[in-house]
Enzyme design. Structure first.
Site, PDB file in Angstrom:
ATOM      1  N   SER A  64       3.017 112.117  28.780  1.00 41.00           N
ATOM      2  CA  SER A  64       3.183 110.924  27.632  1.00 41.00           C
ATOM      3  C   SER A  64       4.173 110.030  28.451  1.00 41.00           C
ATOM      4  O   SER A  64       5.069 110.429  29.269  1.00 41.00           O
ATOM      5  CB  SER A  64       3.647 111.347  26.382  1.00 41.00           C
ATOM      6  OG  SER A  64       4.112 110.339  25.636  1.00 41.00           O
ATOM      7  N   TYR A 100       9.477 115.943  20.871  1.00 40.89           N
ATOM      8  CA  TYR A 100       8.041 115.810  21.381  1.00 40.89           C
ATOM      9  C   TYR A 100       8.628 115.199  22.917  1.00 40.89           C
ATOM     10  O   TYR A 100       7.759 115.425  23.897  1.00 40.89           O
ATOM     11  CB  TYR A 100       7.182 114.775  20.579  1.00 40.89           C
ATOM     12  CG  TYR A 100       6.080 114.179  21.436  1.00 40.89           C
ATOM     13  CD1 TYR A 100       4.777 114.988  21.417  1.00 40.89           C
ATOM     14  CD2 TYR A 100       5.910 112.932  22.137  1.00 40.89           C
ATOM     15  CE1 TYR A 100       3.639 114.734  21.880  1.00 40.89           C
ATOM     16  CE2 TYR A 100       4.850 112.454  22.581  1.00 40.89           C
ATOM     17  CZ  TYR A 100       3.681 113.410  22.578  1.00 40.89           C
ATOM     18  OH  TYR A 100       2.673 113.025  23.141  1.00 40.89           O
TER      19      TYR A 100
END
Length: 257
Positions: free
Chosen positions: A148, A161
């Site tokens: 990401s 995350y």
């Protein structure tokens, strides 16, 4: 399914293929000629629908289920994929993950581990298991992790995350170094904001901010990520390993001052 045949003859495992990005990756792999194993944890119906779509278009597909937070399940899923492929597994896409939101100050170790085990430890275990198959076959194979842009651009409430995705990028670089001599390439794709059904209604202001910030003026689509994964698994990327391919419509290029 129509494509240019970039992955003709390949056997690919896509984890977390029941929805969103995973669905887009699986469909693009099938369009390019790969036989696709679609892993899911709970989205069995959705994964089955994607597999049916692939088969109806003349491709091959299998659905396997399991919780990749468990190491033995990671190894079983890889084994099932290779068995279905007559002992071959040429591409693995580690896409499965979770993205809960939680304030860092109140986060428990259990909540931290739940994200790290699913987003990072599963990548380690699946890659290790796949490498054991790939190292024994002619031509080796490729592994692509879905990371990401939050690996380098942290967001509020996403500390667990972001940390896991940053580690995923470094795992790929480390794995590329160690598995390269065995004929196995390892890369990451780092998506930006990808459209999904209902996102416009759930987070309208965020979608508008993204569209203003992106030089391309739009959110990403699952197939945009799929295209990046197809490239990295294909012969076009035969000399690409240890690389993080950012697929974010140019948002990361925007200055912050």
């Amino acid at each position: 399914m129509t494509g240019r045949g970039l992955l003709e003859g390949q056997v690919a495992l896509v984890t977390g293929a029941g929805g969103g990005i995973g669905r887009g990756i699986a469909l693009r792999f099938a369009q390019e000629g790969a036989a696709v194993v679609l892993h899911c944890r709970t989205a069995v119906k959705a994964a089955g629908e994607v597999a049916s779509r692939i088969r109806e278009s003349g491709g091959r597909a299998l659905v396997v289920r399991g919780d990749l937070a468990e190491e033995d399940v990671c190894r079983r899923v890889v084994r099932d994929a290779a068995d279905w492929g007559d002992g071959r597994l040429t591409a693995l896409v580690n896409n499965a993950g979770v993205q809960p939101t939680r304030e860092l100050a109140g986060m428990t170790v259990a909540q931290w581990r739940a994200v790290v085990d699913t987003n990072l430890s599963s990548v380690f275990a699946c890659t290790q298991a796949a490498a054991e198959v790939m190292r024994r076959q002619e031509g080796g194979g490729s592994v692509t992790h879905i990371a990401s842009i939050e690996a380098t651009h942290p967001a509020p409430l996403h500390a667990h995350y972001c940390a896991a995705k940053a580690a995923v990028v470094m795992h790929a670089r480390s794995a590329a170094l160690e598995y390269g001599p065995l004929g196995i390439r390892v890369n990451t794709v780092s998506p930006g904001l990808i459209h999904r059904e209902g996102l416009d209604e759930e987070w309208p202001e965020g979608v508008r901010r993204w569209e203003r910030a992106a030089p391309t003026g739009r959110l990403g689509r699952p197939e945009d990520v799929g295209d990046g994964c197809v490239f990295l698994a294909s012969g076009l990327a035969s000399w690409v390993t240890g690389h993080d391919l950012v697929v974010d419509g140019g948002v990361s290029a925007r200055p912050t001052w």
